[in-house]
Motif scaffolding. Structure first.
Motif, PDB file in Angstrom:
ATOM      1  N   ALA A 151      35.955  41.271  42.592  1.00 20.71           N
ATOM      2  CA  ALA A 151      35.754  40.141  41.591  1.00 20.71           C
ATOM      3  C   ALA A 151      36.265  38.838  42.405  1.00 20.71           C
ATOM      4  O   ALA A 151      36.543  39.026  43.721  1.00 20.71           O
ATOM      5  N   VAL A 152      36.215  37.545  41.664  1.00 19.01           N
ATOM      6  CA  VAL A 152      36.816  36.510  42.290  1.00 19.01           C
ATOM      7  C   VAL A 152      38.276  36.440  41.799  1.00 19.01           C
ATOM      8  O   VAL A 152      38.584  36.707  40.820  1.00 19.01           O
ATOM      9  N   TYR A 153      39.154  36.554  42.963  1.00 14.82           N
ATOM     10  CA  TYR A 153      40.609  36.488  42.695  1.00 14.82           C
ATOM     11  C   TYR A 153      41.153  34.977  42.680  1.00 14.82           C
ATOM     12  O   TYR A 153      40.814  34.342  43.460  1.00 14.82           O
ATOM     13  N   TYR A 154      42.099  34.906  41.774  1.00 17.42           N
ATOM     14  CA  TYR A 154      42.579  33.412  41.392  1.00 17.42           C
ATOM     15  C   TYR A 154      44.250  33.498  41.425  1.00 17.42           C
ATOM     16  O   TYR A 154      44.630  34.278  40.808  1.00 17.42           O
ATOM     17  N   CYS A 155      44.856  32.569  41.995  1.00 14.61           N
ATOM     18  CA  CYS A 155      46.217  32.527  42.041  1.00 14.61           C
ATOM     19  C   CYS A 155      46.460  31.165  40.981  1.00 14.61           C
ATOM     20  O   CYS A 155      45.696  30.515  40.832  1.00 14.61           O
ATOM     21  N   ALA A 156      47.432  31.551  40.140  1.00 13.91           N
ATOM     22  CA  ALA A 156      47.955  30.646  39.014  1.00 13.91           C
ATOM     23  C   ALA A 156      49.362  30.577  39.132  1.00 13.91           C
ATOM     24  O   ALA A 156      50.341  31.313  39.174  1.00 13.91           O
ATOM     25  N   PHE A 207      44.989  36.738  39.028  1.00 13.23           N
ATOM     26  CA  PHE A 207      43.972  37.043  38.131  1.00 13.23           C
ATOM     27  C   PHE A 207      42.732  37.199  38.858  1.00 13.23           C
ATOM     28  O   PHE A 207      42.521  37.013  39.897  1.00 13.23           O
ATOM     29  N   ARG A 208      41.838  37.932  38.027  1.00 13.78           N
ATOM     30  CA  ARG A 208      40.468  38.108  38.595  1.00 13.78           C
ATOM     31  C   ARG A 208      39.318  38.007  37.620  1.00 13.78           C
ATOM     32  O   ARG A 208      39.678  38.186  36.468  1.00 13.78           O
ATOM     33  N   GLN A 209      38.128  37.859  38.084  1.00  8.63           N
ATOM     34  CA  GLN A 209      37.071  37.845  37.276  1.00  8.63           C
ATOM     35  C   GLN A 209      35.868  38.107  37.996  1.00  8.63           C
ATOM     36  O   GLN A 209      35.392  37.687  38.882  1.00  8.63           O
TER      37      GLN A 209
END
Length: 124
Positions: free
Chosen positions: A92-97, A37-39
């Motif tokens: 963006a800030v990229y997140y692993c989930a 995901f990204r924010q």
């Protein structure tokens, strides 16, 4: 305590590439769906890509389809995101989930474990 740690972010010019990695520890996620995901600042967290437990199925947001590729190595407990032809709007800030429970693959609420995020900045 299970942990996800992202790496590989940075500053890149438009048209360039980056490869993000997510390393899991504390438990194996080899039987779980994993996602990215990204924010961006002031924006909601948005779905980027997801991969099945085997790696045989992948699904992408329309905005990254054909430019990004998600992969996983269950032996190493890692998930990667290859990002090509980057655009300024990819910043963006990229997140692993990791998803343990159920729910929509595109919804952040369906994911149970999150990394701390890695910043990606694409300059024009």
């Amino acid at each position: 305590q299970p942990q996800l740690v992202e790496s590989g972010g940075g500053l890149v010019q438009a048209g360039g590439s980056l490869r993000l990695s997510c390393a899991a520890s504390g438990r194996t996620f080899s039987s779980n769906i994993m996602g990215w995901f990204r924010q961006a600042p002031g924006q909601a967290r948005e779905f980027v890509a997801v991969i099945s437990w085997s790696g045989g199925s992948t699904y992408y947001a329309d905005s990254v389809q054909g430019r990004f590729a998600i992969s996983r190595d269950n032996a190493k407990n890692t998930v990667n995101l290859q990002m090509n032809s980057l655009k300024p709007e990819d910043s963006a800030v990229y997140y692993c989930a990791a998803r343990i429970s159920s729910g929509s693959l595109r919804s952040p609420a369906s994911y149970d474990y999150w990394g701390q995020g890695t910043q990606v900045t694409v300059s024009s």
